[in-house]
Design a protein around this motif. Structure first.
Motif, short mmCIF file in Angstrom:
data_model
loop_
_atom_site.label_atom_id
_atom_site.label_comp_id
_atom_site.label_asym_id
_atom_site.label_seq_id
_atom_site.Cartn_x
_atom_site.Cartn_y
_atom_site.Cartn_z
N TRP A 26 -50.49 -23.56 9.29
CA TRP A 26 -50.68 -22.70 10.47
C TRP A 26 -51.93 -23.16 11.23
CZ3 TRP A 26 -49.93 -20.26 5.56
CH2 TRP A 26 -48.61 -19.88 5.33
N ILE A 36 -52.30 -15.02 5.64
CA ILE A 36 -51.10 -15.19 6.46
C ILE A 36 -49.86 -15.26 5.58
CG2 ILE A 36 -49.84 -16.84 7.91
CD1 ILE A 36 -52.52 -17.56 9.21
N LEU A 40 -46.67 -12.81 5.85
CA LEU A 40 -45.31 -13.26 6.14
C LEU A 40 -44.33 -12.82 5.04
CD1 LEU A 40 -45.95 -16.84 7.59
CD2 LEU A 40 -45.69 -14.67 8.80
N SER A 43 -43.76 -9.21 5.77
CA SER A 43 -42.97 -9.07 6.99
C SER A 43 -41.49 -9.27 6.72
CB SER A 43 -43.45 -10.09 8.04
OG SER A 43 -42.65 -10.05 9.20
N CYS A 87 -54.67 -12.65 12.32
CA CYS A 87 -53.57 -13.48 11.82
C CYS A 87 -52.61 -12.67 10.96
CB CYS A 87 -54.13 -14.67 11.04
SG CYS A 87 -54.97 -15.90 12.07
N GLY A 91 -48.80 -11.95 12.00
CA GLY A 91 -47.77 -12.34 11.06
C GLY A 91 -46.85 -11.19 10.69
N ILE A 97 -46.41 -17.48 12.45
CA ILE A 97 -47.64 -17.81 13.14
C ILE A 97 -47.46 -19.19 13.75
CG2 ILE A 97 -50.10 -18.35 12.91
CD1 ILE A 97 -49.61 -15.40 12.72
#
Length: 205
Positions: A26, A36, A40, A43, A87, A91, A97
């Motif tokens: 990233w 991050i 993720l 997410s 970040c 994310g 990202i």
């Protein structure tokens, strides 16, 4: 003099062993990368628009790393690249990202800014003997959702490092995301290892 010459071949090997290089997946400060990755992961578990249901977020990481990547509510591209909280928020909201996440329009995204403000850093001192980006000092992200559910993710080994080497496909994808052409990436991987860099120039129309 002879001793210095004799020992010289071992110096690069020793340096790389002590400070192993890694490819950054990233386009931000390396100290944001484990955070991050945790964002993720969560997410993906939240699904589309799932970040809107986050009530609070706790980011646990070493104080030394946050001291470098601790910008809050970043206003500029440079600040955002050194902001673990930004970040993480980006994310969680976007599920990725990319270089575009550091452009002015992305920095002004109200959903990301609101979530960044909810992130509470929980810092701890580096353990004795822990080096830079040490797996002995992981980053963790803990979310509390509006429905009462909690989600957590912890990352010890930085992605792109010796324990999580990026694949050729991942490296090519990053190159293209940063503005490179697929033809350039393909030419690089297909070239002989001794080929001069100038061989890859002139591929753009």
């Amino acid at each position: 003099m002879g001793g210095v010459t004799q020992d010289w071949p071992d110096v690069p090997t020793q340096t790389i062993s002590r400070y192993p290089p890694y490819a950054k997946p990233w386009p931000s400060c390396g100290y944001t990368h484990r955070a991050i990755e945790a964002a993720l992961e969560l997410s993906a578990r939240l699904g589309p628009d799932g970040a809107s249901g986050i009530l609070s977020a706790r980011l646990t990481m070493p104080d030394a790393y946050f001291g470098v990547a601790g910008f809050r509510a970043p206003e500029t591209e440079a600040q955002a690249r050194f902001s673990a909280s930004y970040c993480v928020a980006a994310g969680l909201v976007r599920g990725a990202i990319t270089p575009r996440d550091f452009e002015p329009q992305a920095l002004a995204d109200p959903a990301v800014r609101a979530l960044e403000a909810l992130i509470s850093p929980q810092l701890y001192p580096l353990p004795a003997g822990a080096g830079d980006m040490s797996p002995l000092a992981p980053d963790s992200l803990h979310l509390t959702l509006a429905d009462g559910q909690t989600l957590s993710a912890s990352v010890s080994d930085v992605r792109g490092g010796p324990a999580k080497v990026l694949s050729d496909a991942e490296l090519s994808a990053k190159f293209i995301a940063c503005g490179g052409l697929p033809e350039e990436a393909r030419a690089f991987w297909e070239a002989d290892a001794s080929a001069p860099f100038t061989q890859f120039a002139g591929l753009r129309p």
